[in-house]
Design an enzyme around this catalytic site. Structure first.
Site, PDB file in Angstrom:
ATOM      1  N   LYS A  40       0.832  -1.207   0.000  1.00 23.00           N
ATOM      2  CA  LYS A  40       0.000   0.000   0.000  1.00 23.00           C
ATOM      3  C   LYS A  40       0.867   1.258   0.000  1.00 23.00           C
ATOM      4  CE  LYS A  40      -1.662  -1.434   3.823  1.00 23.00           C
ATOM      5  NZ  LYS A  40      -2.351  -1.722   5.089  1.00 23.00           N
ATOM      6  N   THR A  81      -6.964   9.833   9.011  1.00 27.93           N
ATOM      7  CA  THR A  81      -6.677   8.563   8.332  1.00 27.93           C
ATOM      8  C   THR A  81      -6.484   7.420   9.335  1.00 27.93           C
ATOM      9  OG1 THR A  81      -4.342   9.156   8.321  1.00 27.93           O
ATOM     10  CG2 THR A  81      -5.603   9.631   6.299  1.00 27.93           C
ATOM     11  N   GLY A 141      -7.006   4.153  10.959  1.00 28.01           N
ATOM     12  CA  GLY A 141      -7.693   2.904  10.618  1.00 28.01           C
ATOM     13  C   GLY A 141      -7.804   2.620   9.130  1.00 28.01           C
ATOM     14  N   THR A 142      -7.034   3.322   8.307  1.00 30.75           N
ATOM     15  CA  THR A 142      -7.140   3.109   6.852  1.00 30.75           C
ATOM     16  C   THR A 142      -6.778   1.668   6.456  1.00 30.75           C
ATOM     17  OG1 THR A 142      -4.940   4.093   6.682  1.00 30.75           O
ATOM     18  CG2 THR A 142      -6.802   5.491   6.062  1.00 30.75           C
ATOM     19  N   GLY A 143      -5.694   1.166   7.027  1.00 30.57           N
ATOM     20  CA  GLY A 143      -5.238  -0.180   6.655  1.00 30.57           C
ATOM     21  C   GLY A 143      -6.237  -1.247   7.087  1.00 30.57           C
ATOM     22  N   CYS A 144      -6.774  -1.105   8.305  1.00 28.20           N
ATOM     23  CA  CYS A 144      -7.766  -2.079   8.799  1.00 28.20           C
ATOM     24  C   CYS A 144      -8.996  -2.065   7.903  1.00 28.20           C
ATOM     25  CB  CYS A 144      -8.204  -1.720  10.225  1.00 28.20           C
ATOM     26  SG  CYS A 144      -6.875  -1.690  11.423  1.00 28.20           S
TER      27      CYS A 144
HETATM   28  N1  ADP Z   1      -4.479  10.402   2.102  1.00 31.96           N
HETATM   29  C1  ADP Z   1      -4.924   9.349   1.388  1.00 31.96           C
HETATM   30  N2  ADP Z   1      -5.672   9.554   0.280  1.00 31.96           N
HETATM   31  C2  ADP Z   1      -6.123   8.503  -0.451  1.00 31.96           C
HETATM   32  N3  ADP Z   1      -5.868   7.206  -0.144  1.00 31.96           N
HETATM   33  C3  ADP Z   1      -5.109   6.952   0.941  1.00 31.96           C
HETATM   34  C4  ADP Z   1      -4.594   7.999   1.775  1.00 31.96           C
HETATM   35  N4  ADP Z   1      -3.893   7.448   2.790  1.00 31.96           N
HETATM   36  C5  ADP Z   1      -3.982   6.104   2.623  1.00 31.96           C
HETATM   37  N5  ADP Z   1      -4.683   5.804   1.505  1.00 31.96           N
HETATM   38  C6  ADP Z   1      -5.032   4.457   1.021  1.00 31.96           C
HETATM   39  O1  ADP Z   1      -5.572   3.738   2.132  1.00 31.96           O
HETATM   40  C7  ADP Z   1      -5.220   2.371   2.038  1.00 31.96           C
HETATM   41  C8  ADP Z   1      -4.485   1.977   3.320  1.00 31.96           C
HETATM   42  O2  ADP Z   1      -3.124   2.396   3.185  1.00 31.96           O
HETATM   43  P1  ADP Z   1      -2.174   2.869   4.351  1.00 31.96           P
HETATM   44  O3  ADP Z   1      -2.722   4.119   4.971  1.00 31.96           O
HETATM   45  O4  ADP Z   1      -0.810   2.952   3.748  1.00 31.96           O
HETATM   46  O5  ADP Z   1      -2.304   1.672   5.364  1.00 31.96           O
HETATM   47  P2  ADP Z   1      -1.939   1.572   6.916  1.00 31.96           P
HETATM   48  O6  ADP Z   1      -3.105   2.114   7.680  1.00 31.96           O
HETATM   49  O7  ADP Z   1      -1.723   0.123   7.083  1.00 31.96           O
HETATM   50  O8  ADP Z   1      -0.703   2.398   7.125  1.00 31.96           O
HETATM   51  C9  ADP Z   1      -4.401   2.231   0.767  1.00 31.96           C
HETATM   52  O9  ADP Z   1      -5.276   1.887  -0.298  1.00 31.96           O
HETATM   53  C10 ADP Z   1      -3.834   3.642   0.569  1.00 31.96           C
HETATM   54  O10 ADP Z   1      -3.459   3.913  -0.757  1.00 31.96           O
HETATM   55  C1  LIG Z   2      -6.364  -2.401  17.654  1.00 30.63           C
HETATM   56  C2  LIG Z   2      -5.689  -1.785  16.489  1.00 30.63           C
HETATM   57  N1  LIG Z   2      -5.419  -2.537  15.415  1.00 30.63           N
HETATM   58  C3  LIG Z   2      -4.790  -1.994  14.333  1.00 30.63           C
HETATM   59  C4  LIG Z   2      -4.417  -0.670  14.345  1.00 30.63           C
HETATM   60  C5  LIG Z   2      -3.683  -0.082  13.187  1.00 30.63           C
HETATM   61  O1  LIG Z   2      -4.601   0.316  12.278  1.00 30.63           O
HETATM   62  P1  LIG Z   2      -4.282   0.932  10.858  1.00 30.63           P
HETATM   63  O2  LIG Z   2      -5.437   0.648  10.002  1.00 30.63           O
HETATM   64  O3  LIG Z   2      -2.936   0.492  10.395  1.00 30.63           O
HETATM   65  O4  LIG Z   2      -4.329   2.453  11.167  1.00 30.63           O
HETATM   66  P2  LIG Z   2      -3.438   3.417  12.018  1.00 30.63           P
HETATM   67  O5  LIG Z   2      -3.467   3.073  13.457  1.00 30.63           O
HETATM   68  O6  LIG Z   2      -2.080   3.290  11.411  1.00 30.63           O
HETATM   69  O7  LIG Z   2      -4.103   4.711  11.794  1.00 30.63           O
HETATM   70  C6  LIG Z   2      -4.731   0.091  15.473  1.00 30.63           C
HETATM   71  N2  LIG Z   2      -4.404   1.393  15.541  1.00 30.63           N
HETATM   72  N3  LIG Z   2      -5.340  -0.488  16.543  1.00 30.63           N
END
Ligand code: ADP
Ligand SMILES: Cc1ncc(COP(=O)(O)OP(=O)(O)O)c(N)n1
Length: 266
Positions: free
Chosen positions: A174, A206, A208-211
């Protein structure tokens, strides 16, 4: 049949990530959501103030309870915290024949709190990745899994190939952590490389985007979509959720889990 989706993950009291984000996403996409809790966190938009892991047996028992009665069409993992929980999850997934497994290798929360012990990366690599239909690392997680430094698209592809070589059937590296005009994710399944691109939204909300992304892919898989289509649905879901993100709390607010449904009019 009702599509049945299981999340094996930690609780985020703030409701934006973890099990809470996963259940909201499953519901929005029409899958029946089930949970196997791995840890409780005290957490809000400002960060994580406490982590309490569950005993590995308790995690395995929860998976057994739902798998032997209700059934699991697709499952995802999120925060697994340590190698003992990873071992228990890997064994339960194997025992119950869960084939559609999405592994989100959660390591560090946005505020910097560790959600996986450093010495557990090896267990993730060795025990869980070989059982994964899809692995969804962000850039730092892909770096930790592969030992590669990732700066360019070519680096993302190299890391994707290395993760598939570890036994995963497919991977999405990602690109949310970049700073370009677009948020580009790289999909690789051992044959095809595909870049999924969306306009980058300028927001700090942003959390929780990954979850949310991995849960949307899991729900789509539970509904019978093929893998690349499921990833495309996940990308559309998270893009809408970030575009309409919620300005709650004093830090990184959560994404909007109902934005996809209301925008797509379904
Ligand atoms: N600011 C943003 N605008 C558009 N898409 C985003 C943005 N930030 C993250 N994404 C998308 O959200 C999804 C989760 O990615 P990411 O944020 O890298 O994950 P994580 O939460 O695990 O760090 C991916 O599809 C990424 O491209
Ligand atoms: C309980 C818990 N699980 C996973 C995460 C991480 O979530 P993620 O979607 O990677 O988002 P961010 O925390 O990076 O914003 C979490 N925070 N808590």
């Amino acid at each position: 049949m009702v599509p049945r989706a299981l999340t094996i993950a930690g609780s985020d009291s703030g409701g934006g990530a973890g099990i809470q984000a996963d259940l909201k996403t499953f519901q929005e996409l029409g899958a029946f959501g089930m949970t196997a809790l791995t840890a409780v966190t005290a957490q809000n938009t400002l960060g994580v103030s406490g982590v309490w892991p569950l005993p590995p047996d308790a995690v395995a028992k929860q998976i057994e309870a739902v798998a032997t009665d209700i059934g699991v069409d697709a499952a995802k993992t999120g925060m697994l915290f340590d190698s003992a929980i990873i071992e228990a999850v890997a064994e339960a997934v194997r025992r119950h024949g869960i084939e559609k497994l999405v592994v989100d290798p959660v390591m560090i929360a946005k505020g910097g709190a560790p959600l996986l012990k450093a010495d557990a990366v090896e267990a993730l690599r060795r025990r869980l990745l070989p059982q994964a239909l899809l692995v969804t690392p962000n850039i730092p997680e892909a770096e930790a899994l592969t030992g590669l430094a990732i700066r360019t698209r070519a680096d993302m592809e190299k890391a994707a190939r290395a993760i598939v070589a570890m036994g995963a059937k497919a991977v999405v590296v990602k690109g949310g952590h970049g700073d370009g005009e677009t948020a580009d994710d790289l999909f690789y399944d051992g044959a095809r490389v595909e870049v999924l691109s969306a306009p980058r939204v300028a927001t700090r909300n942003t959390h929780g985007t990954g979850c949310t992304f991995s849960a949307a892919v899991t729900a789509a898989l539970a509904k019978g979509e093929d893998l690349l289509d499921a990833v495309r649905i996940g990308k559309a879901f998270i893009t809408a959720a970030i575009r309409e993100a919620l300005n709650l709390g004093g830090g990184h607010g959560p994404t909007n889990h109902w934005a996809y449904r209301t925008k797509s009019g379904s």
